[in-house]
Design an enzyme around this catalytic site. Structure first.
Site, PDB file in Angstrom:
ATOM      1  N   HIS A 195      23.002 -56.000 104.444  1.00  0.00           N
ATOM      2  CA  HIS A 195      22.077 -56.713 104.958  1.00  0.00           C
ATOM      3  C   HIS A 195      21.998 -58.115 104.659  1.00  0.00           C
ATOM      4  CE1 HIS A 195      19.833 -53.034 105.748  1.00  0.00           C
ATOM      5  NE2 HIS A 195      20.677 -52.557 104.741  1.00  0.00           N
TER       6      HIS A 195
ATOM      7  N   ASP B 294      25.603 -52.839 100.781  1.00  0.00           N
ATOM      8  CA  ASP B 294      24.216 -52.820 101.033  1.00  0.00           C
ATOM      9  C   ASP B 294      23.305 -54.046 100.795  1.00  0.00           C
ATOM     10  OD1 ASP B 294      21.930 -51.533 102.162  1.00  0.00           O
ATOM     11  OD2 ASP B 294      21.502 -50.348 100.349  1.00  0.00           O
ATOM     12  N   ASP B 295      22.637 -54.283  99.538  1.00  0.00           N
ATOM     13  CA  ASP B 295      22.118 -55.476  99.303  1.00  0.00           C
ATOM     14  C   ASP B 295      22.693 -56.142  97.854  1.00  0.00           C
ATOM     15  OD1 ASP B 295      19.551 -55.345 101.230  1.00  0.00           O
ATOM     16  OD2 ASP B 295      19.882 -53.445 100.318  1.00  0.00           O
TER      17      ASP B 295
ATOM     18  N   HIS C 137      20.114 -46.200 109.416  1.00  0.00           N
ATOM     19  CA  HIS C 137      20.249 -45.534 108.116  1.00  0.00           C
ATOM     20  C   HIS C 137      19.791 -44.223 108.150  1.00  0.00           C
ATOM     21  CE1 HIS C 137      20.968 -49.728 106.807  1.00  0.00           C
ATOM     22  NE2 HIS C 137      20.495 -49.637 105.661  1.00  0.00           N
TER      23      HIS C 137
ATOM     24  N   GLU D 154      19.429 -41.247 103.319  1.00  0.00           N
ATOM     25  CA  GLU D 154      19.646 -42.156 101.955  1.00  0.00           C
ATOM     26  C   GLU D 154      18.809 -41.360 100.790  1.00  0.00           C
ATOM     27  OE1 GLU D 154      18.070 -46.100 102.427  1.00  0.00           O
ATOM     28  OE2 GLU D 154      19.035 -46.797 100.502  1.00  0.00           O
TER      29      GLU D 154
ATOM     30  N   HIS E 261      28.490 -52.565 105.960  1.00  0.00           N
ATOM     31  CA  HIS E 261      26.831 -52.278 105.575  1.00  0.00           C
ATOM     32  C   HIS E 261      26.268 -53.129 104.518  1.00  0.00           C
ATOM     33  CE1 HIS E 261      23.475 -48.902 104.545  1.00  0.00           C
ATOM     34  NE2 HIS E 261      23.050 -50.097 104.272  1.00  0.00           N
TER      35      HIS E 261
HETATM   36  N1  HPA Z   1      17.699 -48.652 103.121  1.00  0.00           N
HETATM   37  C1  HPA Z   1      16.694 -48.820 103.982  1.00  0.00           C
HETATM   38  N2  HPA Z   1      16.206 -50.163 104.018  1.00  0.00           N
HETATM   39  C2  HPA Z   1      16.873 -51.216 103.528  1.00  0.00           C
HETATM   40  C3  HPA Z   1      17.942 -50.942 102.808  1.00  0.00           C
HETATM   41  C4  HPA Z   1      18.311 -49.593 102.310  1.00  0.00           C
HETATM   42  O1  HPA Z   1      19.303 -49.392 101.607  1.00  0.00           O
HETATM   43  N3  HPA Z   1      18.666 -52.458 102.276  1.00  0.00           N
HETATM   44  C5  HPA Z   1      17.837 -53.244 103.023  1.00  0.00           C
HETATM   45  N4  HPA Z   1      16.709 -52.615 103.776  1.00  0.00           N
HETATM   46 ZN    ZN Z   2      21.062 -50.646 104.001  1.00  0.00          ZN
END
Ligand code: HPA
Ligand code: ZN
Length: 336
Positions: A18, A277-278, A196, A199, A16
């Site tokens: 991006h 994630d990011d 996703h 969350e 995971h």
């Molecule tokens: N959630 C939803 N969209 C996203 C995320 C996330 O954590 N990171 C990048 N796009």
């Molecule tokens: Zn994500």
């Protein structure tokens, strides 16, 4: 070896990340400069200081704005190369990378620049470090399904480079049901499916992603813990959950890492994994996510090993590739 040394040494699988979320402020300024784009910050450090998020949307606003510096195939290649260099240094052996085509198509960037730039760097990473990879095209759930459908059809010429589709962006108000048709068409094209869910949105989004979209993995998913029947189902079916602890804290899904349910999810028998994630926005890549979880939740060496095994089990390598990684993992833990 202590747990932290095991975390650093072990072979890792990242499920995971991006690619746009690996854009470090220094790189953003470099691309902005060569592309003649102006960022709303005076310097990389000022940009980094602006990363104070209150929820998912407050992050997405910054993240989509920063992505405006990505214009050429070279930008996507460089971005991906910088990421795989870091991944190699952290003993990542296999990575499944998300990208958001709609963010770029909306700015007039050609899909071929995005896909070919990323795919070329991933292929070179395999040659240089033996890192294997998969590429996952995400649809932005805040946009209409027709926009996703148009994007899927535009990708027809690149399906040899794309392994699966995902669903990201603003979860609240954009449930899986909105995207049933586009995911059905993606499956017909032979693409694998992840989404996703759970969350910021409810546990029902997790079940609906499985039932309505055909997702085989759930990205994030901590809100699953609100529904005991769902937890039982996910555990029974070994549904892989790609949890991102630092992201969840930075986006205030949980106030502190100590409050994160990762350990409870493990103890409930869920096939949880740890991911980044990011990472350019949330304070660390995969190793930092493991270390924060070890420190905040008291994970044991056995917990860390289970998390690593879950990622091997849940990834899209073939059985021989998985067996090789398991053997490497056993070697690191045996020598501890
Ligand atoms: N959630 C939803 N969209 C996203 C995320 C996330 O954590 N990171 C990048 N796009
Ligand atoms: Zn994500």
């Amino acid at each position: 070896m202590d747990v932290e040394s095991l975390v650093r040494a072990m072979p890792k699988v990242e499920l995971h990340v991006h690619i746009e979320g690996t854009l470090e402020p220094e790189a953003a300024f470099a691309y902005a400069g060569r592309n003649g784009v102006t960022l709303p910050y005076g310097s990389p450090s000022e940009m980094r200081r602006a990363y104070e998020f209150t929820d998912l949307q407050s992050f997405l606003d910054v993240y989509y704005a920063a992505s405006s510096v990505l214009l050429t195939r070279r930008d996507f290649y460089d971005l991906t190369w910088d990421y795989v260099e870091r991944a190699a240094a952290e003993n990542v052996r296999h990575v499944e990378v998300f990208f958001d085509p709609q963010t770029h198509l909306a700015r007039g960037v050609a899909l071929s620049s995005v896909v070919r730039g990323i795919a070329c760097a991933l292929s070179e990473a395999h040659g240089r470090w033996g890192i294997s990879s998969a590429l996952i095209m995400c649809f932005l759930r805040h946009l209409p399904e027709e926009d996703a459908m148009k994007t899927l059809r535009q990708a027809d010429g690149y399906l040899h480079l794309i392994d699966g589709v995902g669903l990201d962006s603003s979860e609240i108000g954009n449930p899986p049901a909105k995207f049933q048709r586009v995911f059905a068409e993606a499956r017909e094209k032979g693409l694998r499916v992840v989404a996703h869910a759970g969350e910021e949105g409810p546990a029902s989004n997790v079940a609906d992603s499985l039932d309505l979209l055909g997702a085989e993995r759930i990205d994030h998913g901590p809100r699953s813990m609100d529904d005991p029947a769902l937890v039982e189902r996910l555990a029974r079916d070994r549904v892989c959950l790609t949890v991102c602890p630092l992201s969840n804290v930075r986006l205030r899904v949980f106030d502190r890492i100590e409050d994160h349910p990762l350990k409870a999810m493990l103890d409930a028998g869920l096939a949880v994994t740890v991911n980044s994630d990011d990472p350019a926005y949330f304070g660390g890549y995969i190793t930092e996510n493991f270390l924060a979880s070890v420190r905040g939740l008291g994970l044991t060496a056995e917990d860390v090993r289970t998390l690593a095994l879950n990622a091997i089990e849940g990834c899209w390598l073939d059985e021989a590739g998985k067996a090789k990684l398991r053997a490497e993992l056993d070697e690191v833990f045996a020598s501890s």
